[in-house]
Structure formats: C-alpha cells, structure tokens
Design an enzyme around this catalytic site. Structure first.
Site, PDB file in Angstrom:
ATOM      1  N   HIS A 138      34.895  40.579  64.538  1.00 34.89           N
ATOM      2  CA  HIS A 138      34.748  41.867  63.863  1.00 34.89           C
ATOM      3  C   HIS A 138      34.085  41.748  62.489  1.00 34.89           C
ATOM      4  O   HIS A 138      34.313  40.825  61.728  1.00 34.89           O
ATOM      5  CB  HIS A 138      36.112  42.540  63.715  1.00 34.89           C
ATOM      6  N   HIS A 147      19.713  32.529  64.017  1.00 35.73           N
ATOM      7  CA  HIS A 147      19.945  32.038  65.379  1.00 35.73           C
ATOM      8  C   HIS A 147      21.350  31.460  65.440  1.00 35.73           C
ATOM      9  O   HIS A 147      21.657  30.464  64.774  1.00 35.73           O
ATOM     10  CB  HIS A 147      18.909  30.972  65.740  1.00 35.73           C
TER      11      HIS A 147
END
Length: 209
Positions: A138, A147
């Site tokens: 979250h 990446h």
C-alpha cells in the site's frame, strides 16, 4: 489499435507476451511487430511477430501506439523522452494475472508482468517496469522509468526514485526511500533509505565500496 514494440530482445519479448495475453482477454489491439536496432533481426519473426526494421523505420511503420521493450533504464528513459517530444502515444501493458487495487495509478507506457500485485494507494510511474511476481504494498510510489525486478517485495509506503533498479528477489521494509538512478542488488534487504545514484547490496543492504 495498432501497437509496435520497440526492442525485440528478452524484455521486449516479455512485453509482447503481456500484450498477447491482454488481446486474448478481449482487448482490441493489433500487434504490428517489433523494431530493433540489431539489424540482423530485421526480416525474422519472434513470437510470431515480424521484426520490421530498426527504430529509424518507425515513421514508415503503421502504428497508433508504442511500447518500449528495452530493459536498460537509462536507454528506456531517453527513448521515452524523445518519442514523447515527438508526440508519440504509449500504451500501458498489464498482464491479466496482475492483481491491482481499484485506486492504483499507472503511468503511460508502464509494464506490469505476470503475477504482479499492487495494493491500495500505490502509484506506478510512466514507463516503469513491474516485473514477474513482484509485489508492491500500500501507498508505494515507483518513479518514472524505474524497474522492480522479478520476485521483489516492497512493504508499505516505499518510494522508488526515477530510473532506480530494484534487483531480483530483493525486499524493502516499510517507509524507506530508494533514490533516483540507484541500484539495489539481487536478494538485498533494504532497511534504511538509499541515496541517489549508488549501488547497495547485502542483508541489510549497504553501499558497495
């Protein structure tokens, strides 16, 4: 919608497969083929798609949208900037097996591979890669062109800066920040903030000498 994949190497093929999987789930798209600067690939077929030429051939290649199949973050960022300045449109690729909370924000050109999980409040920057079976908890924020490699686990409220690479199988504890254009080594455990443009590795992750 006609889509061209820029880059036909390993990551480009993963991106094409994500798009194939989206197409089989009823998304209206046509994969035109690849463009790649390795001239030896021109005229071949990869995953059943033609390699139509090099990136210089883009103007002569019919397309509506693009997606970058380039793994190197700096190269991907440069191409994205150049093509955006040329008013090219980018498609977002999200594998059908990805699990996304309804409020997740995903930037243009991002790629979310098979098995990824993104939880509430998270933001994925433009042209970022969230690779196979990575999980983003979250309120994490992944910067543009970053990446997150296969098998990475980011706990809640983690920030990954622009162009950063979080290596395969690594993890980060809640609330830490990974600086722009930094590298987190494979299998590392990030337990404290990582500065910009450095490489860290180990458990816990420490800067390399």
């Amino acid at each position: 919608m006609k889509i061209v994949v820029l880059g036909a190497s390993g990551h480009g093929q993963v991106v094409a497969d994500v798009l194939f999987q989206m197409w089989t789930k009823g998304r209206e798209m046509e994969l035109v083929g690849f463009l790649d600067d390795d001239r030896s690939l021109t005229g071949t077929r990869i995953l059943g798609l033609p390699v139509l030429g090099t990136l210089a051939d883009l103007a002569a290649t019919p397309h509506d949208c693009l997606i970058l199949g380039v793994g190197d973050n700096a190269t991907r960022a440069r191409l994205y900037a150049e093509l955006t300045a040329a008013r090219k449109r980018f498609v977002t690729a999200i594998h059908p097996s990805a699990v996304l909370a309804p409020d997740v924000v995903i930037g243009a050109g991002a790629v979310l591979c098979a098995g990824t999980v993104v939880n509430p409040g998270a933001r994925i920057g433009e042209n970022a890669i969230l690779n196979t079976c990575a999980s983003i908890d979250h309120h994490c924020h992944l910067g543009a062109h970053s990446h997150v490699a296969p098998g990475v686990h980011l706990a809640g409220n983690v920030s990954v800066g622009e162009g950063a690479l979080v290596g395969i199988g690594s993890c980060a504890v809640p609330g830490v920040s990974i600086g722009a254009w930094s590298i987190v080594g494979a299998g590392a455990a990030v337990t404290a903030d990582v500065a910009e443009r450095i490489t860290v590795a180990g458990v816990p992750a420490k800067p390399l000498a």
